[in-house]
Design a protein around this motif. Structure first.
Motif, short mmCIF file in Angstrom:
data_model
loop_
_atom_site.label_atom_id
_atom_site.label_comp_id
_atom_site.label_asym_id
_atom_site.label_seq_id
_atom_site.Cartn_x
_atom_site.Cartn_y
_atom_site.Cartn_z
N ASN A 1 0.82 -1.21 0.00
CA ASN A 1 0.00 0.00 0.00
C ASN A 1 0.86 1.26 0.00
OD1 ASN A 1 -2.36 -1.52 0.07
ND2 ASN A 1 -2.47 -1.52 2.30
N LEU A 2 1.91 1.26 0.82
CA LEU A 2 2.78 2.44 0.90
C LEU A 2 3.50 2.69 -0.41
CD1 LEU A 2 4.03 4.69 2.60
CD2 LEU A 2 5.76 3.06 3.39
N ALA A 3 4.06 1.64 -1.02
CA ALA A 3 4.78 1.80 -2.28
C ALA A 3 3.84 2.21 -3.40
CB ALA A 3 5.49 0.49 -2.64
N LEU A 4 2.63 1.66 -3.40
CA LEU A 4 1.66 1.99 -4.45
C LEU A 4 1.21 3.45 -4.35
CD1 LEU A 4 -0.07 1.04 -6.82
CD2 LEU A 4 -1.82 0.34 -5.16
N ILE A 5 0.84 3.88 -3.16
CA ILE A 5 0.34 5.25 -2.98
C ILE A 5 1.43 6.28 -3.28
CG2 ILE A 5 -0.51 6.89 -1.27
CD1 ILE A 5 -1.95 4.52 0.07
N THR A 6 2.62 6.08 -2.71
CA THR A 6 3.70 7.04 -2.93
C THR A 6 4.18 7.02 -4.38
OG1 THR A 6 5.31 5.40 -2.16
CG2 THR A 6 4.49 6.98 -0.54
N GLY A 7 4.14 5.83 -5.01
CA GLY A 7 4.51 5.75 -6.42
C GLY A 7 3.55 6.51 -7.30
N LEU A 8 2.26 6.38 -7.05
CA LEU A 8 1.25 7.10 -7.83
C LEU A 8 1.39 8.61 -7.64
CD1 LEU A 8 -1.89 4.84 -7.31
CD2 LEU A 8 -0.51 5.08 -9.39
N PHE A 9 1.61 9.05 -6.40
CA PHE A 9 1.80 10.48 -6.15
C PHE A 9 3.03 11.00 -6.89
CE2 PHE A 9 -0.61 10.56 -1.85
CZ PHE A 9 -1.79 10.80 -2.54
N THR A 10 4.08 10.18 -6.94
CA THR A 10 5.30 10.59 -7.64
C THR A 10 5.04 10.78 -9.13
OG1 THR A 10 6.67 9.41 -6.03
CG2 THR A 10 7.69 9.95 -8.15
N PHE B 1 3.37 4.58 -17.53
CA PHE B 1 3.75 4.87 -16.16
C PHE B 1 3.24 3.81 -15.19
CE2 PHE B 1 4.17 9.16 -17.98
CZ PHE B 1 5.45 9.46 -17.54
N GLY B 2 2.06 3.26 -15.48
CA GLY B 2 1.53 2.21 -14.62
C GLY B 2 2.43 0.99 -14.59
N TYR B 3 3.07 0.68 -15.72
CA TYR B 3 4.00 -0.45 -15.80
C TYR B 3 5.12 -0.29 -14.78
CZ TYR B 3 7.85 -3.29 -17.59
OH TYR B 3 8.91 -4.14 -17.70
N PHE B 4 5.78 0.87 -14.79
CA PHE B 4 6.93 1.08 -13.90
C PHE B 4 6.51 1.15 -12.43
CE2 PHE B 4 8.51 2.77 -17.97
CZ PHE B 4 9.65 2.01 -18.09
N VAL B 5 5.40 1.84 -12.17
CA VAL B 5 4.95 1.97 -10.79
C VAL B 5 4.56 0.60 -10.22
CG1 VAL B 5 3.15 2.90 -9.28
CG2 VAL B 5 4.21 4.36 -11.01
N PHE B 6 3.75 -0.14 -10.96
CA PHE B 6 3.25 -1.42 -10.46
C PHE B 6 4.38 -2.44 -10.32
CE2 PHE B 6 0.52 -5.34 -10.95
CZ PHE B 6 -0.11 -5.18 -9.73
N TRP B 7 5.31 -2.44 -11.27
CA TRP B 7 6.44 -3.37 -11.19
C TRP B 7 7.31 -3.05 -9.98
CZ3 TRP B 7 7.16 -7.88 -13.45
CH2 TRP B 7 8.42 -8.46 -13.38
N SER B 8 7.54 -1.76 -9.73
CA SER B 8 8.32 -1.35 -8.57
C SER B 8 7.63 -1.73 -7.27
CB SER B 8 8.55 0.16 -8.60
OG SER B 8 9.24 0.60 -7.45
N VAL B 9 6.32 -1.58 -7.23
CA VAL B 9 5.54 -1.96 -6.03
C VAL B 9 5.67 -3.46 -5.77
CG1 VAL B 9 3.21 -2.17 -5.09
CG2 VAL B 9 3.92 -0.05 -6.21
N LEU B 10 5.54 -4.26 -6.81
CA LEU B 10 5.67 -5.71 -6.66
C LEU B 10 7.07 -6.10 -6.21
CD1 LEU B 10 3.68 -6.98 -9.79
CD2 LEU B 10 2.91 -6.88 -7.42
N LYS B 11 8.07 -5.43 -6.73
CA LYS B 11 9.46 -5.74 -6.35
C LYS B 11 9.70 -5.43 -4.87
CE LYS B 11 14.24 -4.83 -7.76
NZ LYS B 11 14.73 -4.26 -6.50
N GLU B 12 9.18 -4.31 -4.39
CA GLU B 12 9.31 -3.98 -2.97
C GLU B 12 8.61 -5.03 -2.11
OE1 GLU B 12 11.03 -1.69 -1.51
OE2 GLU B 12 11.72 -0.72 -3.35
N THR B 13 7.45 -5.48 -2.57
CA THR B 13 6.62 -6.38 -1.77
C THR B 13 7.17 -7.79 -1.72
OG1 THR B 13 4.67 -5.08 -2.36
CG2 THR B 13 4.29 -7.28 -1.47
N PHE B 14 7.61 -8.31 -2.86
CA PHE B 14 7.95 -9.74 -2.95
C PHE B 14 9.45 -10.03 -2.93
CE2 PHE B 14 3.67 -9.54 -4.79
CZ PHE B 14 3.04 -10.49 -4.01
N ILE B 15 10.30 -9.00 -3.07
CA ILE B 15 11.73 -9.25 -3.04
C ILE B 15 12.43 -8.40 -1.98
CG2 ILE B 15 13.89 -9.06 -4.35
CD1 ILE B 15 12.42 -9.94 -6.81
#
Length: 395
Positions: A19-28, A334-348
């Motif tokens: 949630n934190l990575a997704l929200i801050t990524g979208l704001f960015t 932009f959704g590609y980079f944000v969502f991929w980054s969020v998944l990377k933070e979460t699962f790795i």
């Protein structure tokens, strides 16, 4: 405070970091990158607070405004450096060599020291804004020494085609650790670069096997040897995971703070499991999200009427609103980079931080009673140079 068994707890949770990575990524994205300084600050505070030696969380007290002002300071300096210096280089390049290629080469080489400068200054800032038990960490000035040592060791690593990597890793880490403080106590990196050779053996052997298989396949012109390359690649992946775990163990267990030392036991199998499971989850979720997005697009087009679908099948996009393809492309990009980054933070990133934290403990913690507070280090440019180059994406 009573010091007993100072094992490290980890309180990070996947749903919260998602949630934190997704929200801050979208704001960015919505602020064209302006929010990245707030994003980095919030993410660090979460990661730091999740690491709890002896049940007491680390604290990150850096502020986004420090990072923003530091970024502006660095941009002004780099604009002058890149603009003026490159202009001079171009003049001499065209005057002496009748072309701009030498200028570009010298410019890239000239920018390399700035990268190492930025790395050291960024580490000083992060340590100065990190506390445990209310006591600050710190890194003393020494950027000039780090720059020339980095140039030397990286140069030798390139010349030796990577064979020098363990030596480079040890000496650069030792330079930084020997200048690191916790309160008024200085840390020390003991051991030797020889400790890092053994963790790297599997990587060396896997590369050697890959080269041998390639040469054998080429010389014999027999494609039956090619599948062996898959085995060599698997060995190489295992070697990288083994290096990550065992080099961390070798460097961590030879760090001391007076009579205090660390003990750790990261597992190669666990590192491989995190990467394998993480990438599988990321790809699966990403593919699922792509299929869902395709279904939504199809539903929207269907709702717009059959004439739109007919025009699309005929290659005529004129029936669509002009802004729709552009808006869709921007959102997907932009959704590609944000969502991929969020998944990377979460699962790795989070599982990896959890594993390395939980297997690390502080030995002889009673000696920490003698540690006293240090003065707060001020930074005019914070991590500005790392952000401007850019090297500031890592936490």
């Amino acid at each position: 405070m009573a010091f007993v068994d100072l094992k490290t707890d980890y309180a990070g949770e996947k749903p919260r970091i998602f949630n934190l990575a997704l929200i801050t990524g979208l704001f960015t994205v919505l602020t064209a990158g302006f929010y990245r300084f707030w994003m980095k600050t919030r993410m660090r505070r979460y990661y730091w607070s999740a690491i709890r030696p002896g049940g007491i969380p680390l604290e990150y007290v850096g502020t986004p405004t420090e990072k923003l002002l530091g970024f502006f300071t660095a941009v002004v300096f780099l604009a002058f450096y890149i603009g003026i210096v490159n202009l001079i280089l171009m003049f001499f390049s065209f005057s002496l060599f009748k072309g701009n290629a030498p200028a570009y080469i010298v410019s890239v080489i000239g920018l390399t020291p700035m990268i190492f400068f930025a790395q050291y200054r960024a580490r000083r800032y992060v340590l100065a804004r990190t506390r445990w038990r209310g006591i600050r960490f710190g890194l003393e000035p020494g950027v000039a020494g780090f720059v020339w040592r980095s140039m030397l060791h990286w140069g030798l690593t390139v010349v030796t085609l990577g064979l020098y990597w363990p030596v480079k890793t040890y000496w650069l880490e030792k330079y930084r650790v020997d200048r690191t403080y916790y309160g008024d106590h200085r840390m020390h990196q003991g051991g030797s670069w020889k400790l890092l050779v053994k963790p790297m053996i599997h990587v060396y052997l896997a590369i050697l096997a890959s080269v041998a298989i390639g040469v054998l396949t080429y010389v014999t012109a027999d494609p039956r040897y090619s599948p062996l390359g898959t085995l060599a690649f698997g060995w190489f992946v295992f070697g990288l995971a083994h290096w990550k775990a065992q080099s961390f163990k070798a460097l961590t267990e030879t760090k001391t703070l007076g009579d205090v030392r660390l003990r750790t036991a990261p597992r190669t199998g666990r590192v491989i499991g995190i990467y394998a499971g993480g990438w599988a989850a990321m790809i699966g979720i990403f593919l699922g999200a792509s299929i869902a997005l395709g279904a939504v697009v199809a539903a929207i087009l269907a709702a717009m009427g059959p004439e739109v679908l007919t025009n699309l099948e005929e290659g005529n996009f004129g029936a669509l609103p002009r802004a729709l393809p552009i808006l869709f492309g921007v959102m997907v990009y932009f959704g590609y980079f944000v969502f991929w980054s969020v998944l990377k933070e979460t699962f790795i990133s989070l599982p990896m931080a959890k594993h390395f934290a939980e297997v690390t403990e502080i030995v002889n913690p009673e000696a920490l009673r003698a540690v006293r507070q240090r003065a707060r280090d001020e930074f005019a440019e914070a991590e500005g140079f790392a952000d401007a180059l850019p090297l500031g994406d890592a936490f």
